[in-house]
Write an enzyme that holds these catalytic residues in place. Structure first.
Site, PDB file in Angstrom:
ATOM      1  N   ARG A  30       0.813  -1.213   0.000  1.00  7.73           N
ATOM      2  CA  ARG A  30       0.000   0.000   0.000  1.00  7.73           C
ATOM      3  C   ARG A  30       0.853   1.274   0.000  1.00  7.73           C
ATOM      4  O   ARG A  30       0.471   2.284  -0.591  1.00  7.73           O
ATOM      5  CB  ARG A  30      -0.913  -0.012   1.236  1.00  7.73           C
ATOM      6  CG  ARG A  30      -1.942   1.099   1.277  1.00  7.73           C
ATOM      7  CD  ARG A  30      -2.658   1.129   2.618  1.00  7.73           C
ATOM      8  NE  ARG A  30      -3.832   1.997   2.620  1.00  7.73           N
ATOM      9  CZ  ARG A  30      -4.322   2.578   3.688  1.00  7.73           C
ATOM     10  NH1 ARG A  30      -3.732   2.394   4.882  1.00  7.73           N
ATOM     11  NH2 ARG A  30      -5.395   3.343   3.619  1.00  7.73           N
ATOM     12  N   ALA A  91      -6.985   7.085  -0.075  1.00  6.47           N
ATOM     13  CA  ALA A  91      -6.621   5.671  -0.067  1.00  6.47           C
ATOM     14  C   ALA A  91      -7.538   5.016   0.960  1.00  6.47           C
ATOM     15  O   ALA A  91      -7.429   5.269   2.162  1.00  6.47           O
ATOM     16  CB  ALA A  91      -5.159   5.490   0.319  1.00  6.47           C
ATOM     17  N   SER A  92      -8.464   4.206   0.493  1.00  8.77           N
ATOM     18  CA  SER A  92      -9.502   3.671   1.370  1.00  8.77           C
ATOM     19  C   SER A  92      -8.923   2.749   2.435  1.00  8.77           C
ATOM     20  O   SER A  92      -7.821   2.202   2.299  1.00  8.77           O
ATOM     21  CB  SER A  92     -10.544   2.908   0.548  1.00  8.77           C
ATOM     22  OG  SER A  92     -11.188   3.757  -0.367  1.00  8.77           O
ATOM     23  N   GLN A  93      -9.691   2.570   3.490  1.00  4.91           N
ATOM     24  CA  GLN A  93      -9.327   1.675   4.583  1.00  4.91           C
ATOM     25  C   GLN A  93      -9.117   0.260   4.039  1.00  4.91           C
ATOM     26  O   GLN A  93      -9.962  -0.258   3.297  1.00  4.91           O
ATOM     27  CB  GLN A  93     -10.462   1.697   5.610  1.00  4.91           C
ATOM     28  CG  GLN A  93     -10.193   1.004   6.893  1.00  4.91           C
ATOM     29  CD  GLN A  93     -11.333   1.233   7.884  1.00  4.91           C
ATOM     30  OE1 GLN A  93     -12.222   2.058   7.651  1.00  4.91           O
ATOM     31  NE2 GLN A  93     -11.318   0.497   8.975  1.00  4.91           N
ATOM     32  N   PRO A  94      -8.008  -0.391   4.339  1.00  2.00           N
ATOM     33  CA  PRO A  94      -7.728  -1.715   3.760  1.00  2.00           C
ATOM     34  C   PRO A  94      -8.846  -2.741   3.950  1.00  2.00           C
ATOM     35  O   PRO A  94      -9.130  -3.517   3.031  1.00  2.00           O
ATOM     36  CB  PRO A  94      -6.440  -2.137   4.467  1.00  2.00           C
ATOM     37  CG  PRO A  94      -5.735  -0.842   4.715  1.00  2.00           C
ATOM     38  CD  PRO A  94      -6.831   0.125   5.085  1.00  2.00           C
TER      39      PRO A  94
END
Length: 391
Positions: A30, A91-94
């Site tokens: 990421r 960047a979205s939450q994993p």
């Protein structure tokens, strides 16, 4: 955490890393898709600037945590390190990324995937690793973001088709698709028919979806052919809206001031619990289906943790309502209401809540959507049991 391996291990231990995506998630770091200049929310939900060059340890800790990271504010008009509350790319939450990819239901016969909203490029990298570059097309409306994402993808050896364009139009040149995944939310009644048209028969669309009331869910629709798709709510999803689907910004403050300054507005007491209308995930979703155009906000009392004011407002009709909540009113089960305008908004909310209760307080995953060229409807338990039709 300070490494991709540690993040992977934590998500695996929590059962949040689907087995089908474990190899891909482990292989795509990421950190390679998060810019050095970004924003991370503080405890009050306010984006705070973070510099990966001068504060690398904190940046790395954020990147390898299960938190969203804001990468753009106000469509780029607010320049780092300035801040605002209007995040327009992230960047979205994993765990959310993984839940959506699992919902995409990638099977062995899936050969062509369209992503709406490239953002940082991280999601496209995961798809490309799993399926191969030639099988992935990703569309981004913001040219600068698209260029940054393409550079990040190329740096890790990935070359999906990156298109600068309006995601609401899909990308017909590479259609039809086996799967379409949107990383931006669509408003009730406005799932782009282009997405449905660009699916193969039995192809699947996964997208965040919300009413103006704001209860975000994830839906998975299956193409029935003839520009029709049907499917259920499969979970929760809180995403920024597609640019053309944004609701008017800043009106909560306006109607809050109007309500504060209004005189001569009679009050009455309601026995409907405001928390079930606005805070309960199932109740709020169901109520929102039957309150077209209505938005809400909550102002908490800084000195009394049990007290807040629920504000309802509809910009088009210039209507508003307020409901007062504190420990005493909650104990009594009676809440003071004021409302003004052509629409009696709290009265409408009471009717919507009554319908939900009479229906047995169904969970949001019992609902689903049908999308055709002529209409978009929400249903309960089965497509024939329509509970809302959206204009």
């Amino acid at each position: 955490m300070s490494s991709h391996a540690e993040l992977t291990a934590e998500l695996t231990a929590a059962g949040a890393l689907p087995a089908a995506w474990a190899e891909t998630f482990s292989a795509v770091d990421r950190a390679l898709f998060v810019p050095a200049h970004c924003w991370v929310d503080d405890y009050n939900g306010q984006p705070r600037p973070l510099d990966g060059a001068t504060d690398h340890a904190r940046w790395e800790a954020a990147v390898y945590s299960d938190v969203p990271i804001v990468t753009q504010l106000d469509d780029g008009k607010t320049v780092w390190p300035d801040t605002s509350r209007n995040a327009t790319s992230s960047a979205s939450q994993p765990t959310v990324v993984l839940a959506m990819l699992e919902a995409l239901n990638i099977t062995g016969d899936v050969a062509n995937v369209l992503e709406i909203g490239t953002g940082t490029g991280y999601n496209a990298a995961l798809l490309s690793h799993r399926l191969g570059d030639a099988q992935v097309t990703t569309v981004e409306v913001d040219q600068e973001l698209a260029e940054q994402a393409q550079a990040a993808l190329e740096a890790v050896g990935r070359k999906p088709t990156v298109v600068v364009g309006d995601g609401a139009e899909g990308y017909s040149a590479n259609a039809p698709y086996d799967r379409i995944i949107a990383t931006a939310s669509v408003q009730a009644g406005h799932i782009p028919i282009a997405w449905v048209a660009q699916l193969r028969p039995r192809g699947e669309l996964v997208t965040p979806w919300k009413s103006t009331w704001g209860s975000g869910v994830l839906v998975r629709l299956v193409s029935q052919g003839e520009r029709t798709a049907v499917g259920p709510v499969v979970g929760d999803a809180f995403f920024m809206n597609l640019r053309d689907h944004r609701v008017p910004f800043g009106f909560a403050g306006k109607y809050g001031r109007i309500a504060d300054e209004a005189t001569g507005v009679p009050s009455f007491f309601s026995t409907v619990r405001p928390d079930e209308v606005a805070l309960d995930r199932d109740g709020a979703f169901a109520v929102g289906l039957r309150l077209p155009g209505v938005q809400h906000s909550i102002a908490y009392d800084k000195e009394d943790g049990e007290a807040y004011e629920l504000l309802l407002y509809d910009v088009d009709s210039d209507s508003w309502a307020t409901v007062q909540v504190d420990g005493g009113s909650t104990a009594l089960g009676e809440f003071e209401v004021r409302q003004q305008g052509p629409r009696a908004l709290w009265t409408e909310a009471e009717r919507a809540h009554a319908w939900w209760v009479e229906s047995g307080c169904p969970e949001r995953t019992r609902f689903g959507l049908t999308v055709t060229t002529d209409s978009q409807t929400a249903w309960l338990d089965r497509p024939g049991n329509i509970v809302a039709t959206f204009e």
